[in-house]
Design a protein around this motif. Structure first.
Motif, PDB file in Angstrom:
ATOM      1  N   GLY A 133       0.843  -1.194   0.000  1.00  0.00           N
ATOM      2  CA  GLY A 133       0.000   0.000   0.000  1.00  0.00           C
ATOM      3  C   GLY A 133       0.872   1.236   0.000  1.00  0.00           C
ATOM      4  N   ASP A 134       0.683   2.109   0.977  1.00  0.00           N
ATOM      5  CA  ASP A 134       1.491   3.327   1.085  1.00  0.00           C
ATOM      6  C   ASP A 134       2.573   3.217   2.143  1.00  0.00           C
ATOM      7  OD1 ASP A 134       0.076   4.683  -0.895  1.00  0.00           O
ATOM      8  OD2 ASP A 134      -1.483   5.307   0.529  1.00  0.00           O
ATOM      9  N   LYS A 135       2.792   2.019   2.666  1.00  0.00           N
ATOM     10  CA  LYS A 135       3.743   1.875   3.762  1.00  0.00           C
ATOM     11  C   LYS A 135       4.958   1.048   3.345  1.00  0.00           C
ATOM     12  CE  LYS A 135       0.577   2.688   7.577  1.00  0.00           C
ATOM     13  NZ  LYS A 135       0.218   2.304   8.951  1.00  0.00           N
ATOM     14  N   LYS A 136       6.105   1.521   3.760  1.00  0.00           N
ATOM     15  CA  LYS A 136       7.379   0.911   3.388  1.00  0.00           C
ATOM     16  C   LYS A 136       7.756  -0.191   4.374  1.00  0.00           C
ATOM     17  CE  LYS A 136      12.278   2.323   3.208  1.00  0.00           C
ATOM     18  NZ  LYS A 136      13.189   3.496   3.198  1.00  0.00           N
ATOM     19  N   PHE A 137       8.258  -1.320   3.838  1.00  0.00           N
ATOM     20  CA  PHE A 137       8.777  -2.380   4.701  1.00  0.00           C
ATOM     21  C   PHE A 137      10.216  -2.741   4.352  1.00  0.00           C
ATOM     22  CE2 PHE A 137       6.870  -4.673   1.126  1.00  0.00           C
ATOM     23  CZ  PHE A 137       7.845  -5.607   0.811  1.00  0.00           C
ATOM     24  N   SER A 138      10.765  -2.109   3.322  1.00  0.00           N
ATOM     25  CA  SER A 138      12.127  -2.452   2.898  1.00  0.00           C
ATOM     26  C   SER A 138      12.781  -1.284   2.191  1.00  0.00           C
ATOM     27  CB  SER A 138      12.098  -3.658   1.958  1.00  0.00           C
ATOM     28  OG  SER A 138      13.377  -3.897   1.374  1.00  0.00           O
TER      29      SER A 138
END
Length: 340
Positions: A133-138
């Motif tokens: 979505g709009d959230k970064k995980f990497s």
């Protein structure tokens, strides 16, 4: 492709200074007949980009109070927080001249594996971020030297997001450029998005699932491995002592400067310049940022030292430098505007 375990005497390494030393050793000194994949899990730490000013990227009080290690890597990009629930991956391969800054090539195997585990929304967005979505995980970075290159990244599996928020101190304009108000609003863990059958996995089990998917096998015994030898470890220890476990490398001296300029350049990242000007001449200059370059940024600094502090003189000196090599797709005019 060889999978290299970051183990010594059968024990997995969680010291970030050693894990980054392993990576650098495999890139620069270890010749194998195939590409290399390395996974590692670091204890609480902040990994600083090669060209960043450490003091301006971290919350030093929080870092000291919580015994968080700070280690500088050899690739560009920004600072990232690691803990035992963050998995780090690294691909090491020959530099074919076309792959540097091609993050899609190296993140796609990871994205495909996540899709297989139910994280359908995982994708590469922008320059080097993996998001849901709009959230970064990497966050991802690259480094190349002597005809070889590494592409590496973090995977926030089940990280302590409060610690991420408190440990990092990103520049305000970096947040504003993404249309958000805080770190918390733009980061996420992977685990909540995985299928139910994977919800009980720990970070190491998550790593093993990724391995099975990336190698396309049903059992870990089918993954081709290279085991680090004591001779390998001698060189890894030597490199750690000189660089990744060395305060001078990780923090360095941060001198006072007369002038400071900072700008975020589309497609490049943040470029920050600090300089001393004496009698109209640039007597000293340091260039920081989260950009990705192939050459040593000190080459550009040396070119500008002793230059008259005016637009035409600065541009004339920059014309002698291949800025794309050192910083990325930035023009002489754009860089001059940051300096002057």
């Amino acid at each position: 492709m060889y999978y290299v375990k970051n183990e010594r005497n059968g024990q997995e390494i969680h010291d970030p200074s050693l894990n980054l030393a392993i990576e650098y050793y495999l890139l620069n000194e270890k010749e194998l007949d195939e590409d290399i994949l390395l996974f590692y899990i670091n204890d609480h730490s902040i990994i600083i980009g090669k060209n960043q000013n450490t003091y301006e990227e971290i919350n030093t009080q929080y870092v000291e109070e919580n015994d968080i290690k700070v280690v500088r890597r050899f690739s560009g990009g920004g600072a990232v927080y690691h803990d035992l629930n963050v998995l780090n991956f690294c691909f090491i391969t020959e530099d074919d001249g076309n792959s540097f800054r091609d993050f899609q090539k190296f993140t796609q195997p990871v994205i495909d594996a996540l899709h297989h585990m139910g994280v359908d929304g995982a994708e590469l967005r922008g320059r080097n971020d993996l998001v849901i979505g709009d959230k970064k995980f990497s966050g991802n970075a690259m480094y190349t030297k002597n005809g070889r290159m590494t592409a590496h990244g973090t995977l926030m599996f089940d990280s302590e997001i409060d610690a991420v928020v408190n440990a990092l101190r990103p520049k305000k304009h970096k947040l504003e450029s993404k249309g958000i108000k805080s770190i918390r609003s733009r980061v996420t863990n992977i685990k909540p998005f995985m299928d139910d059958e994977y919800q009980n996995l720990n970070t190491k089990e998550f790593r093993n699932r990724l391995l099975l998917n990336i190698y396309g096998v049903s059992d870990l015994s089918e993954v081709k491995e290279y085991v680090l030898t004591e001779k390998d470890w001698e060189k890894i220890d030597q490199f750690a002592a000189e660089y990744t476990a060395n305060w001078e490398w990780n923090y360095g001296k941060s001198p006072e400067f007369d002038l400071e300029r900072s700008e975020r350049v589309e497609g490049v990242g943040t470029v920050e310049v600090k300089l001393n000007v004496s009698k109209g001449i640039i007597s000293d200059i340091k260039i920081y940022g989260d950009f990705f370059g192939i050459g040593e940024i000190s080459d550009v600094e040396k070119e500008l030292k002793g230059t008259k502090y005016d637009v035409s003189s600065i541009q004339n000196q920059l014309e002698k430098v291949d800025l794309k090599k050192y910083i990325g797709n930035i023009s002489v005019e754009e860089f001059t505007e940051i300096i002057y």
